[in-house]
Design a protein around this motif. Structure first.
Motif, PDB file in Angstrom:
ATOM      1  N   MET A  87       0.849  -1.169   0.000  1.00 27.67           N
ATOM      2  CA  MET A  87       0.000   0.000   0.000  1.00 27.67           C
ATOM      3  C   MET A  87       0.896   1.235   0.000  1.00 27.67           C
ATOM      4  O   MET A  87       1.684   1.429   0.919  1.00 27.67           O
ATOM      5  CB  MET A  87      -0.896  -0.033   1.230  1.00 27.67           C
ATOM      6  N   PRO A  88       0.796   2.099  -1.014  1.00 29.44           N
ATOM      7  CA  PRO A  88       1.617   3.315  -1.071  1.00 29.44           C
ATOM      8  C   PRO A  88       1.297   4.251   0.086  1.00 29.44           C
ATOM      9  O   PRO A  88       0.214   4.228   0.649  1.00 29.44           O
ATOM     10  CB  PRO A  88       1.251   3.941  -2.408  1.00 29.44           C
ATOM     11  N   THR A  89       2.240   5.092   0.384  1.00 32.25           N
ATOM     12  CA  THR A  89       2.085   6.044   1.474  1.00 32.25           C
ATOM     13  C   THR A  89       1.687   7.409   0.949  1.00 32.25           C
ATOM     14  O   THR A  89       1.938   7.733  -0.202  1.00 32.25           O
ATOM     15  CB  THR A  89       3.405   6.167   2.271  1.00 32.25           C
ATOM     16  N   SER A  90       1.081   8.210   1.799  1.00 32.86           N
ATOM     17  CA  SER A  90       0.792   9.590   1.424  1.00 32.86           C
ATOM     18  C   SER A  90       1.944  10.503   1.848  1.00 32.86           C
ATOM     19  O   SER A  90       1.954  11.673   1.510  1.00 32.86           O
ATOM     20  CB  SER A  90      -0.515  10.047   2.074  1.00 32.86           C
ATOM     21  N   LEU A  91       2.914   9.947   2.577  1.00 29.15           N
ATOM     22  CA  LEU A  91       4.084  10.723   2.992  1.00 29.15           C
ATOM     23  C   LEU A  91       4.953  11.003   1.773  1.00 29.15           C
ATOM     24  O   LEU A  91       5.320  10.086   1.046  1.00 29.15           O
ATOM     25  CB  LEU A  91       4.889   9.948   4.034  1.00 29.15           C
ATOM     26  N   ARG A  92       5.258  12.246   1.544  1.00 30.86           N
ATOM     27  CA  ARG A  92       6.142  12.623   0.444  1.00 30.86           C
ATOM     28  C   ARG A  92       7.320  13.380   1.026  1.00 30.86           C
ATOM     29  O   ARG A  92       7.141  14.347   1.756  1.00 30.86           O
ATOM     30  CB  ARG A  92       5.416  13.507  -0.578  1.00 30.86           C
ATOM     31  N   LEU A  93       8.512  12.915   0.701  1.00 29.99           N
ATOM     32  CA  LEU A  93       9.728  13.573   1.168  1.00 29.99           C
ATOM     33  C   LEU A  93      10.198  14.578   0.126  1.00 29.99           C
ATOM     34  O   LEU A  93       9.941  14.413  -1.070  1.00 29.99           O
ATOM     35  CB  LEU A  93      10.809  12.532   1.426  1.00 29.99           C
ATOM     36  N   SER A  94      10.926  15.559   0.595  1.00 30.11           N
ATOM     37  CA  SER A  94      11.482  16.560  -0.321  1.00 30.11           C
ATOM     38  C   SER A  94      12.557  15.915  -1.193  1.00 30.11           C
ATOM     39  O   SER A  94      13.129  14.885  -0.820  1.00 30.11           O
ATOM     40  CB  SER A  94      12.092  17.711   0.482  1.00 30.11           C
ATOM     41  N   PRO A  95      12.862  16.526  -2.331  1.00 30.54           N
ATOM     42  CA  PRO A  95      13.962  16.005  -3.143  1.00 30.54           C
ATOM     43  C   PRO A  95      15.280  15.927  -2.360  1.00 30.54           C
ATOM     44  O   PRO A  95      16.055  14.990  -2.541  1.00 30.54           O
ATOM     45  CB  PRO A  95      14.048  16.997  -4.307  1.00 30.54           C
ATOM     46  N   TRP A 147      15.263   2.589   1.504  1.00 29.19           N
ATOM     47  CA  TRP A 147      14.055   3.408   1.486  1.00 29.19           C
ATOM     48  C   TRP A 147      13.367   3.205   0.150  1.00 29.19           C
ATOM     49  O   TRP A 147      13.961   3.406  -0.908  1.00 29.19           O
ATOM     50  CB  TRP A 147      14.394   4.878   1.705  1.00 29.19           C
ATOM     51  N   ASP A 148      12.119   2.807   0.188  1.00 33.90           N
ATOM     52  CA  ASP A 148      11.277   2.604  -0.993  1.00 33.90           C
ATOM     53  C   ASP A 148      10.177   3.659  -0.941  1.00 33.90           C
ATOM     54  O   ASP A 148       9.155   3.475  -0.282  1.00 33.90           O
ATOM     55  CB  ASP A 148      10.708   1.185  -0.954  1.00 33.90           C
ATOM     56  N   ALA A 149      10.423   4.779  -1.627  1.00 36.21           N
ATOM     57  CA  ALA A 149       9.490   5.908  -1.574  1.00 36.21           C
ATOM     58  C   ALA A 149       8.115   5.531  -2.118  1.00 36.21           C
ATOM     59  O   ALA A 149       7.084   5.948  -1.574  1.00 36.21           O
ATOM     60  CB  ALA A 149      10.064   7.095  -2.343  1.00 36.21           C
ATOM     61  N   GLU A 150       8.095   4.745  -3.177  1.00 34.17           N
ATOM     62  CA  GLU A 150       6.823   4.373  -3.793  1.00 34.17           C
ATOM     63  C   GLU A 150       5.941   3.576  -2.833  1.00 34.17           C
ATOM     64  O   GLU A 150       4.739   3.794  -2.747  1.00 34.17           O
ATOM     65  CB  GLU A 150       7.074   3.577  -5.064  1.00 34.17           C
ATOM     66  N   ALA A 151       6.545   2.655  -2.109  1.00 35.58           N
ATOM     67  CA  ALA A 151       5.793   1.824  -1.163  1.00 35.58           C
ATOM     68  C   ALA A 151       5.670   2.483   0.208  1.00 35.58           C
ATOM     69  O   ALA A 151       4.884   2.034   1.036  1.00 35.58           O
ATOM     70  CB  ALA A 151       6.461   0.463  -1.022  1.00 35.58           C
ATOM     71  N   GLY A 152       6.471   3.518   0.467  1.00 34.81           N
ATOM     72  CA  GLY A 152       6.472   4.151   1.789  1.00 34.81           C
ATOM     73  C   GLY A 152       7.085   3.268   2.854  1.00 34.81           C
ATOM     74  O   GLY A 152       6.720   3.345   4.020  1.00 34.81           O
ATOM     75  N   LEU A 153       8.038   2.408   2.438  1.00 38.41           N
ATOM     76  CA  LEU A 153       8.646   1.453   3.356  1.00 38.41           C
ATOM     77  C   LEU A 153      10.147   1.650   3.470  1.00 38.41           C
ATOM     78  O   LEU A 153      10.836   1.814   2.465  1.00 38.41           O
ATOM     79  CB  LEU A 153       8.429   0.015   2.871  1.00 38.41           C
ATOM     80  N   ALA A 154      10.618   1.595   4.696  1.00 37.92           N
ATOM     81  CA  ALA A 154      12.045   1.424   4.953  1.00 37.92           C
ATOM     82  C   ALA A 154      12.199  -0.047   5.310  1.00 37.92           C
ATOM     83  O   ALA A 154      11.318  -0.643   5.955  1.00 37.92           O
ATOM     84  CB  ALA A 154      12.511   2.310   6.095  1.00 37.92           C
TER      85      ALA A 154
END
Length: 131
Positions: free
Chosen positions: A1-9, A41-48
């Motif tokens: 399930m993707p996360t709604s958390l978005r990190l800055s570049p 860190w998998d930004a798409e999945a929101g998982l570390a």
């Protein structure tokens, strides 16, 4: 399930660097257990993800309290980023395989493969830092 958390570049770039970080779990007696780890860190999945053996203290802490809060903190000089979320230990071969794949991609070699290899997945819902 993707996360709604978005990190800055800047945060994404920092997490892509090859550094150790600290991983904090809570022991059954309520005290913190902090250990150095490599992670992905998998930004798409929101998982570390953290690869470890099921017998290690960090895994045992999470098995004793599934879904408890954990944190990963990468720090270099005066720059740092902490990822917080819920941690889960998985023995699922497909999840372990993905953890190994992500690890090898980040660190240019596969992780150690101790007996009882598991992946700790952290569903990240908060990030704090100074970059």
């Amino acid at each position: 399930m993707p996360t709604s958390l978005r990190l800055s570049p800047a945060a994404e770039a920092f997490l892509a660097e090859n550094h150790l970080c600290t991983f904090t779990t809570i022991r059954p007696d309520g005290s913190p257990h902090v250990t150095p780890v490599r992670f992905t860190w998998d930004a798409e999945a929101g998982l570390a993800r953290v690869m470890t053996a099921v017998t290690r203290r960090k895994a045992r802490n999470l098995l004793a309290a599934p879904g408890s809060r954990v944190s990963l903190c990468q720090t270099v000089g005066g720059h740092w980023l902490t990822l917080e979320g819920t941690g889960t230990v998985s023995e699922d071969p497909l999840r372990i395989q993905e953890g190994v794949r992500q690890y090898a991609k980040r660190y240019w070699s596969p992780p150690p493969e101790p007996p009882g290899l598991v992946v700790i997945e952290v569903r990240v819902d908060r990030a704090l830092g100074l970059l």
